[in-house]
Each structure stands twice: as structure tokens, then as C-alpha cells.
Design an enzyme around this catalytic site. Structure first.
Site, PDB file in Angstrom:
ATOM      1  N   CYS A   1     -15.470 -60.481 -54.528  1.00 37.68           N
ATOM      2  CA  CYS A   1     -14.789 -61.586 -55.226  1.00 37.68           C
ATOM      3  C   CYS A   1     -14.274 -61.045 -56.559  1.00 37.68           C
ATOM      4  CB  CYS A   1     -15.700 -62.806 -55.376  1.00 37.68           C
ATOM      5  SG  CYS A   1     -17.183 -62.554 -56.372  1.00 37.68           S
TER       6      CYS A   1
ATOM      7  N   ARG B   1     -19.339 -66.208 -56.036  1.00 40.31           N
ATOM      8  CA  ARG B   1     -19.180 -66.298 -54.580  1.00 40.31           C
ATOM      9  C   ARG B   1     -19.813 -65.139 -53.826  1.00 40.31           C
ATOM     10  NH1 ARG B   1     -12.871 -66.940 -55.108  1.00 40.31           N
ATOM     11  NH2 ARG B   1     -13.412 -65.552 -56.831  1.00 40.31           N
TER      12      ARG B   1
ATOM     13  N   ASP C   1     -13.025 -70.970 -55.801  1.00 43.66           N
ATOM     14  CA  ASP C   1     -13.719 -70.331 -56.927  1.00 43.66           C
ATOM     15  C   ASP C   1     -14.425 -71.413 -57.740  1.00 43.66           C
ATOM     16  OD1 ASP C   1     -14.537 -68.999 -59.177  1.00 43.66           O
ATOM     17  OD2 ASP C   1     -12.605 -68.035 -59.573  1.00 43.66           O
TER      18      ASP C   1
HETATM   19  P1  4NP Z   1     -16.599 -65.047 -58.742  1.00 42.69           P
HETATM   20  O1  4NP Z   1     -16.245 -66.125 -59.882  1.00 42.69           O
HETATM   21  O2  4NP Z   1     -15.358 -64.206 -58.569  1.00 42.69           O
HETATM   22  O3  4NP Z   1     -16.884 -65.888 -57.542  1.00 42.69           O
HETATM   23  O4  4NP Z   1     -17.788 -64.265 -59.234  1.00 42.69           O
HETATM   24  C1  4NP Z   1     -15.730 -65.779 -61.120  1.00 42.69           C
HETATM   25  C2  4NP Z   1     -16.545 -65.143 -62.038  1.00 42.69           C
HETATM   26  C3  4NP Z   1     -16.040 -64.814 -63.280  1.00 42.69           C
HETATM   27  C4  4NP Z   1     -14.738 -65.104 -63.599  1.00 42.69           C
HETATM   28  C5  4NP Z   1     -13.918 -65.748 -62.671  1.00 42.69           C
HETATM   29  C6  4NP Z   1     -14.410 -66.067 -61.427  1.00 42.69           C
HETATM   30  N1  4NP Z   1     -14.230 -64.775 -64.872  1.00 42.69           N
HETATM   31  O5  4NP Z   1     -13.045 -65.050 -65.142  1.00 42.69           O
HETATM   32  O6  4NP Z   1     -14.979 -64.194 -65.684  1.00 42.69           O
END
Ligand code: 4NP
Length: 161
Positions: free
Chosen positions: A8, A14, A125
Site C-alpha cells: 500500500c 491496509r 484508504d
Molecule cells: P496505507 O494508508 O497506505 O493503507 O498505510 C496510508 C498511510 C499513510 C499515509 C497515507 C495512507 N500518509 O499519507 O502518510
């Protein structure tokens, strides 16, 4: 052995849930010698951190241990050390394909392809939303885990990995 890498953006919401659920399902089905799983993020934003507190809370409530997880970024070597990269959404997949070396044999798929009745191709997300988004992700991850493992076993049976 089919090695799965779940990808991800931040590797704190996720993909850690999927990593934890798949790891436990693989072990429960006695498949540790045939399928393995790891996770990472396309970004380095959260390198070395534990999963998001909401992710950890929801996972714990569902009986899935992810306290051991630490975020890491996608590495160039991952394109050779894993047979399959599973992107959580189209943006993750585009970032993976941007970095795909021409001589890598890795297979790239999206997690939602394995979720029966998925509402769309992207795992939503949950990072900027409330706790319910994390419950929803966990529901999708649990629904897709066995179909994904079953598919991985067919790759191993093909002798293609
Ligand atoms: P992930 O969610 O990709 O599912 O771990 C996110 C975690 C951090 C960020 C965006 C989405 N961020 O912009 O820091």
C-alpha cells in the site's frame, strides 16, 4: 514456495492488516512451506513505525496480532525476491509499475480481485477517515484472504514459481 508481498502507500493501515490476516490463515491451513507473505509501502513516510493505532485496535479486536509489524518501503530487491506483488489500489499499482525492472518476472495483482462481491477495484484508504473505515478494510481483507491463498497455490502447482 510462492512469496506474496502486499503493497500500500504507508504500510501502516491496509497492507499490515492483510499481512497479519494472511500470515495467520497460511499457518492455520498448514501452508507455511508453500506460501509466505510480507508487506511494504511505496513510500518511506512511516519507515520503522508500528501500524496505525486504528489498524492495531481493529486487528486486536478481531483476534489478529500485528503488534510485531514495522513499516518498510518497497525495495528494488523485492521485484526479484517475491513472485507476486499485491497492490491495494490503482495508485499503488501505478507506483509499483513505474519501478518495475524489465527483467523481473513478478506478477502484479490487486487485493480486491480476490474479494467476492468487491464494490470496486481499489481497497479504500482509511487513513484520513474514522474508525469505521478500518473495520471495512478488515472485512475486505478477511473476505479475500482464502481466495488469494487458493490462487497462490495454483501458481505453485503450475511450477511457475
Ligand atoms: P496505507 O494508508 O497506505 O493503507 O498505510 C496510508 C498511510 C499513510 C499515509 C497515507 C495512507 N500518509 O499519507 O502518510
Amino acid at each position: 514456495m510462492v512469496r506474496l508481498l502486499i503493497v500500500c502507500l504507508g504500510n501502516i493501515c491496509r497492507s499490515p492488516i492483510a499481512h497479519g490476516v494472511l500470515r495467520e490463515r497460511i499457518a492455520a491451513r498448514g501452508l507455511d512451506s508453500r506460501v509466505s507473505v510480507d508487506s511494504c509501502g511505496t513510500s518511506s513516510y512511516h519507515n520503522g513505525e508500528q501500524a496505525d493505532p486504528n489498524t492495531r485496535r481493529v486487528a486486536a479486536r478481531r483476534g489478529v496480532d500485528i503488534e510485531w509489524h514495522r513499516s518498510r518501503q518497497l525495495l528494488d530487491s523485492d521485484f526479484y525476491e517475491f513472485e507476486v506483488l499485491i497492490a491495494m489500489d490503482g495508485s499503488n499499482e501505478a507506483d509499483i509499475r513505474d519501478r518495475l525492472p524489465p527483467n523481473s518476472d513478478v506478477v502484479i495483482r490487486r487485493y480486491m480481485e480476490f474479494v467476492p462481491g468487491a464494490p470496486g477495484p481499489d481497497m479504500p484508504d482509511p487513513y484520513y477517515g474514522g474508525a469505521s473505515g478500518f473495520e471495512r478494510v478488515q472485512d475486505f481483507v478477511e473476505a479475500g484472504a482464502d481466495p488469494l491463498i487458493d490462487w497462490a497455490l495454483t501458481l505453485a502447482a503450475d511450477g511457475s514459481s
